[in-house]
Scaffold this active site. Structure first.
Site, PDB file in Angstrom:
ATOM      1  N   ASP A 128     -24.691   9.922  -3.266  1.00  0.00           N
ATOM      2  CA  ASP A 128     -24.340   9.845  -2.057  1.00  0.00           C
ATOM      3  C   ASP A 128     -23.125  10.394  -1.441  1.00  0.00           C
ATOM      4  O   ASP A 128     -22.878  10.778  -0.542  1.00  0.00           O
ATOM      5  CB  ASP A 128     -24.001   8.259  -1.939  1.00  0.00           C
ATOM      6  CG  ASP A 128     -24.870   7.565  -0.989  1.00  0.00           C
ATOM      7  OD1 ASP A 128     -25.758   8.256  -0.499  1.00  0.00           O
ATOM      8  OD2 ASP A 128     -24.819   6.102  -0.662  1.00  0.00           O
TER       9      ASP A 128
ATOM     10  N   GLN B  75     -27.655   0.962  -3.131  1.00  0.00           N
ATOM     11  CA  GLN B  75     -28.271   0.834  -1.593  1.00  0.00           C
ATOM     12  C   GLN B  75     -27.644  -0.176  -0.884  1.00  0.00           C
ATOM     13  O   GLN B  75     -27.402  -1.390  -1.297  1.00  0.00           O
ATOM     14  CB  GLN B  75     -29.801   0.417  -1.709  1.00  0.00           C
ATOM     15  CG  GLN B  75     -30.482   0.334  -0.407  1.00  0.00           C
ATOM     16  CD  GLN B  75     -30.662   1.727   0.426  1.00  0.00           C
ATOM     17  OE1 GLN B  75     -30.868   2.758  -0.250  1.00  0.00           O
ATOM     18  NE2 GLN B  75     -30.436   1.526   1.743  1.00  0.00           N
TER      19      GLN B  75
ATOM     20  N   LYS C  40     -37.097   7.035  -0.437  1.00  0.00           N
ATOM     21  CA  LYS C  40     -36.377   7.691  -1.425  1.00  0.00           C
ATOM     22  C   LYS C  40     -36.999   8.059  -2.765  1.00  0.00           C
ATOM     23  O   LYS C  40     -37.023   9.118  -3.295  1.00  0.00           O
ATOM     24  CB  LYS C  40     -34.921   7.184  -1.721  1.00  0.00           C
ATOM     25  CG  LYS C  40     -34.185   7.160  -0.481  1.00  0.00           C
ATOM     26  CD  LYS C  40     -32.675   6.267  -0.713  1.00  0.00           C
ATOM     27  CE  LYS C  40     -31.962   6.410   0.490  1.00  0.00           C
ATOM     28  NZ  LYS C  40     -30.926   5.191   0.694  1.00  0.00           N
TER      29      LYS C  40
END
Ligand code: NDP
Length: 298
Positions: free
Chosen positions: A120, A97, A53
């Site tokens: 997200d 995460q 990422k």
């Protein structure tokens, strides 16, 4: 033979588009977009995902403002880190995460993320926005699937779509997005009787069951479009190199499908790209600029 829904190629194309969106607006915005990937502990797979990422961010001009906290960090400290990122004007997207180390409850921490910075797209408010058809960050994996389908020119209006899996991460938002695109949608899950009879009705079949190679030719209507969200690491019996597989028996389904996404190289790369899309869209909005990415946020 089916067309391959190539997520790697589409992800690269969308990244180029994001690069241009950022470069064109940078001067007016006065600062680059910022994404904070918050990692707690040292889960090895998460280390690889976070590194991917961060690399993707730097390719398109997003500043990486993440933090890595030790595994024994108390929940209150993780929470105050999230609150600091919420208040930081340079941060447009926050991603916690998962998985977190044992003992840390992810739910209050995820809920503490500012919904406008929810990279997200899984905050309760943003799932509600999806349900109501209001704009907002979208769940990355299902939005990535929608982008793959759109890129391949798959018509959804009036078509039968079946989603296998009803998780909040994938199955539920996937079904909502397909429905918003005017497909007639059914969801199969672990309690569905005769799953194959349901999936054989699908013009578009999206499989997110998390069961390696469970969907075979007997589940698929000839001519269907099949998207495999599942991803599994299979260790080689002879101690050789591990390989990845999905929820679909690719070699069985490819000859009868019109289009199919491979694993790896299908949905996976799209998930990371949609994280960047959410972040850049949030940046545009927070800097009072036009936001040209609505087609990628279904
Ligand atoms: P979950 O385990 O949270 O959900 C799985 C869903 O599948 C559940 O709704 C479950 O039903 C259903 N299911 C399980 N077994 C069966 C079965 N035999 N028949 C029908 N339905 C079944 O998984 P996720 O949604 O988080 O992820 C699904 C897969 O997608 C995993 O392999 C995951 O690794 C992968 N994934 C891939 C991503 C990517 O970027 N490529 C991103 C996110 C996930 P029930 O609700 O009844 O238990």
């Amino acid at each position: 033979m089916a067309t391959r829904l190539d997520g790697r190629q589409l992800a690269a194309t969308i990244e180029e588009r994001l690069q241009a969106v950022v470069a064109e607006r940078l001067e007016r915005a006065g600062r680059p977009p910022g994404l904070a990937v918050l990692r707690v502990g040292d889960d090895p797979a998460s280390g690889v995902y976070v590194a991917n990422k961060e690399k993707a961010c730097s390719r398109i001009g997003i500043t990486n403002l993440g933090a890595h906290l030790p595994a024994h960090t108390p929940a209150a400290e993780v929470l105050s880190t999230i609150q600091r990122l919420n208040a930081d004007p340079a941060v447009d997207g926050i991603l916690l995460q998962l998985p977190l180390p044992a003992g840390l409850d992810e739910r209050p921490l995820l809920a503490a993320i500012d919904p406008e910075k929810d990279a997200d797209g899984l905050h309760t408010l943003n799932l509600g926005r999806l349900l109501k058809g209001e704009p907002g960050p979208r769940s990355c994996t299902p939005a990535g699937v929608m982008a793959l389908l759109a890129d391949a020119g798959v018509e959804l209006a009036g078509k039968r779509a079946v989603v296998v899996g009803r998780s909040i991460l994938v199955g539920q938002p996937m079904a909502l997005m397909l429905q918003a695109a005017n497909a007639t949608v059914s969801i199969g899950h672990s309690r569905t009787e005769d799953l194959a009879a349901l999936t054989r009705q699908a013009d578009v079949l999206v499989v997110a069951a998390g069961k390696p190679r469970m969907i075979g030719a007997e589940h698929v209507k000839p001519g269907a479009v099949v998207v495999d969200v599942g991803i599994h690491r299979i260790e080689a019996e002879d101690g050789g190199k591990a390989r990845l597989c999905g929820d679909v028996r690719f070699e069985e389904v490819e000859p009868i499908a019109t289009a199919i996404s491979p694993v790896p190289g299908g949905v996976g790369p799209m998930t990371v790209t949609l994280l960047l899309v959410n972040t850049v869209a949030s940046w545009c909005q927070r800097c009072g600029l036009d936001q040209p990415l609505a087609d990628l946020l279904p």
